[in-house]
Design a protein around this motif. Structure first.
Motif, PDB file in Angstrom:
ATOM      1  N   ALA A  91       0.846  -1.148  -0.015  1.00 40.29           N
ATOM      2  CA  ALA A  91      -0.066  -0.072   0.014  1.00 40.29           C
ATOM      3  C   ALA A  91       0.992   1.377  -0.008  1.00 40.29           C
ATOM      4  N   VAL A 153      -2.417  -0.510  -6.306  1.00 36.75           N
ATOM      5  CA  VAL A 153      -2.562   0.757  -5.445  1.00 36.75           C
ATOM      6  C   VAL A 153      -2.340   1.998  -6.391  1.00 36.75           C
ATOM      7  N   ALA A 214      -5.986   2.929  -1.136  1.00 33.65           N
ATOM      8  CA  ALA A 214      -4.422   2.334  -0.966  1.00 33.65           C
ATOM      9  C   ALA A 214      -4.653   0.799  -0.259  1.00 33.65           C
ATOM     10  N   GLY A 217      -7.069  -1.539  -2.032  1.00 30.01           N
ATOM     11  CA  GLY A 217      -6.558  -2.120  -3.227  1.00 30.01           C
ATOM     12  C   GLY A 217      -5.294  -2.930  -2.917  1.00 30.01           C
ATOM     13  N   ALA A 218      -4.547  -2.896  -1.981  1.00 31.04           N
ATOM     14  CA  ALA A 218      -3.600  -3.788  -1.637  1.00 31.04           C
ATOM     15  C   ALA A 218      -4.237  -5.237  -1.027  1.00 31.04           C
TER      16      ALA A 218
END
Lengths: 281, 333
Positions: A91, A153, A214, A217-218
């Motif tokens: 991230a 990310v 972030a 997404g990670a």
């Protein structure tokens, strides 16, 4: 049943206390403003504990907070390893790369009006799309390790950051720009002395949105393949083993990381944009 | 607005055509840069296909006994896509757009797949993207409705009760800094174990994601009437509920719609992610996951585009409703 009754009593007591604090003479003090949400949160935790124990809810449905705390303490090294893999490697690095790239493109778009008018609607459109969906593609391209998570990310934070920065760079009054021109300031001087400072509230808005994105997404990218560590990996395997206390421990990790990350960005924002009306006291 | 109609009647044509011309000019001026950027992206995509797919096209060519520049496969394996494409320009360009499982499928391949799996197939077929889109959309819609309703209710509570403002609002904010997605697989497992499955678990995740933008927007909107307006209603002797229905709620509408658009996008992400960790067999998320398992890149890309089109259509629909409603309320900006 007594425990459930105790939960209801606890709820009533917590709420009454909060009503007293919020409507009483101390409501405007800082201590009260901190105390009220903390009491509310602690009450919720207490009710959770009491209801789970009182109704004998099985651990595979909802573990009690005490069990989660115990798991957290016992598995701290695994949790730390997952934290480093997902948050620090995936991230954070993706966040840094994505924000810097978006910032550079925003400056570029700001220089040429044509590009700005083209990029802004496209960026707005892209920011509203489910970009998490690109995760399987990027995992395929960049492999299972943290690089693919960082790539997801980067793509996720790019557009919100771009749109906010471009909008921010536009946010100066004609009078201010004219003043800079009468000083004979060059583009770079105007950018550094006037427009970037003026854009800071927007830029930080983008940064704050990006902190949440972030982490999402990670974690989601790890559902599409990861080495045998990481928050998303641990969550999906622990769910498979019905080890919900471990899942909750990972959620606590993610929550702590997310809150601290957001808090850090917000704290920097407060230092940088102290002049903005929303921070004036 | 009807009382101004006779006055507007006389010069209506002028005003209208002037406005239409203005709109057309604005759209024309706005469209050219957007189309340029989109065209540039597509060109870049086509160009990127060549190096991205170079390894595969060179391997195919070598298998078909066509001379390729580094002879040994071991040598080729350490080379990057761009270097390979530069070493074998002809082969790389030939093979870039025809592979079944390209690393990066070309735009027309994705478009063909999209067409084949929507228009050229019955919508009820499990291979139809319309079917999968509908599965995801129904979960999204249900969750969006729940989340919006909950968000509005909480916002009303927060605006009217100081205790709720002080205790709930900070936690609503904290709840957003944690990735809710992390809870998604667990919600599904928990609900499954108490016998709820299918639409509802996904809708719960959607609701959780969409409720926050709504609560923030609604609190802001319900508080947007200024002191003068509130004082006016106070002098009329309006009760709290009258103030709410006649002033606060109408004033909050622009804020509500702005949050609804964000909330819907969030709800769609929630539904898609909700389909990932449980081995769901239907829905756009399931398509993504299946495509990722079997290396069907074209399938992933078309599912992705279907999701994007779905999001764009629904957010556009909310925008249309917004414009109509605000115009009717005389708040058109």
């Amino acid at each position: 049943m007594t425990l459930v009754a105790a939960a209801i009593v606890l709820w009533a007591a917590g709420w009454m206390l909060n009503v007293r604090l919020a409507t009483g003479p101390v409501a405007e003090t800082r201590a009260a403003q901190l105390a009220v949400p903390i009491i509310f949160g602690l009450t919720l935790l207490g009710i959770w504990e009491l209801v789970v124990r009182g109704l004998d809810v099985p651990g595979v449905i909802l573990p009690a907070p005490s069990v989660i705390t115990a798991t957290f303490a016992a598995q701290i090294d695994i949790l730390w390893q997952d934290f480093v893999q997902t948050f620090v490697k995936g991230a954070l690095s993706g966040f840094a790369m994505g924000c810097v790239a978006a910032f550079a493109v925003a400056i570029l778009a700001d220089r040429t009006d044509f590009l700005r008018r083209g990029i802004l609607p496209v960026g707005n459109f892209m920011a509203a799309l489910p970009i998490v969906g690109t995760a399987p593609i990027l995992v395929m391209w960049f492999g299972f390790d943290w690089q693919s998570k960082a790539a997801v990310v980067v793509v996720m934070v790019f557009f919100p950051m771009l749109v906010n920065t471009v909008a921010g760079l536009q946010d100066t009054a004609a009078m201010q720009r004219d003043l800079m021109r009468t000083y004979g300031a060059s583009y770079v001087q105007t950018l550094i002395k006037l427009r970037l400072p003026a854009a800071m509230p927007f830029i930080f808005n983008g940064l704050k949105i990006s902190t949440t994105l972030a982490l999402i997404g990670a974690i989601v990218a790890e559902f599409f393949g990861s080495p045998i560590m990481g928050v998303g990996f641990r969550i999906s395997t622990s769910v498979g083993q019905l080890a919900l206390d471990m899942v909750w421990a990972e959620i606590v990790v993610a929550a702590l990381a997310g809150t601290l990350f957001y808090g850090a960005v917000a704290a920097i924002e407060k230092r940088v944009t102290f002049w903005h009306p929303s921070h004036r006291r | 607005m009807s009382d101004t109609a006779p006055i507007a009647g006389q010069g209506a044509g002028v005003g209208r055509s002037g406005r239409v011309a203005l709109f057309a000019r604005a759209a024309g001026a706005g469209l050219a840069p957007v189309l340029t950027v989109v065209a540039a992206l597509i060109v870049f995509w086509y160009l990127a296909c060549i190096p991205m797919n170079a390894a595969q096209s060179v391997r195919d060519a070598a298998r078909a006994d066509i001379a390729v520049s580094p002879e040994s496969p071991a040598e080729r394996r350490v080379m990057g896509g761009l270097a390979l494409a530069l070493a074998n320009p002809g082969v790389a360009i030939d093979g870039a757009y025809t592979q079944d499982r390209a690393r990066l499928p070309a735009p027309h391949q994705v478009a063909t797949e999209l067409w084949n799996s929507t228009a050229a197939i019955a919508p009820t077929s499990p291979r139809s993207l319309i079917y999968h889109g509908w599965v995801t959309l129904s979960a999204t819609g249900l969750g969006f409705l729940i989340g919006t309703g909950l968000g509005i209710l909480l916002a009303v509570g927060i605006v009217h009760s100081r205790v709720m403002d002080m205790s709930v609002m900070p936690w609503a904010i904290v709840s957003q800094t944690i990735p809710i997605i992390a809870i998604a697989p667990m919600i599904i497992v928990v609900l499954y174990s108490i016998g709820i499955q299918g639409l509802v678990p996904k809708a719960v995740i959607s609701a959780y994601l969409s409720f926050f933008p709504v609560i923030v927007g609604m609190v802001k909107g319900l508080r947007s009437p200024d002191a003068m307006q509130l004082d006016l209603l106070a002098t009329y002797g309006a009760s709290k509920s009258e103030t709410f229905w006649k002033l606060r709620l109408p004033a909050s509408m622009p804020y509500l719609f702005a949050s609804l658009k964000i909330g819907f996008a969030a709800a769609l992400i929630g539904a898609i992610v909700g389909e990932l960790p449980t081995g769901a067999t239907a829905g756009l998320g399931a398509r993504l996951l299946a495509g990722s398992y079997y290396g069907q890149t074209v399938q992933i890309w078309s599912a992705l585009f279907a999701a994007a089109i779905l999001a764009a259509l629904c957010v556009g629909l909310i925008g249309v409703i917004e414009r109509a409603l605000l115009a009717k309320m005389g708040m058109r900006r």
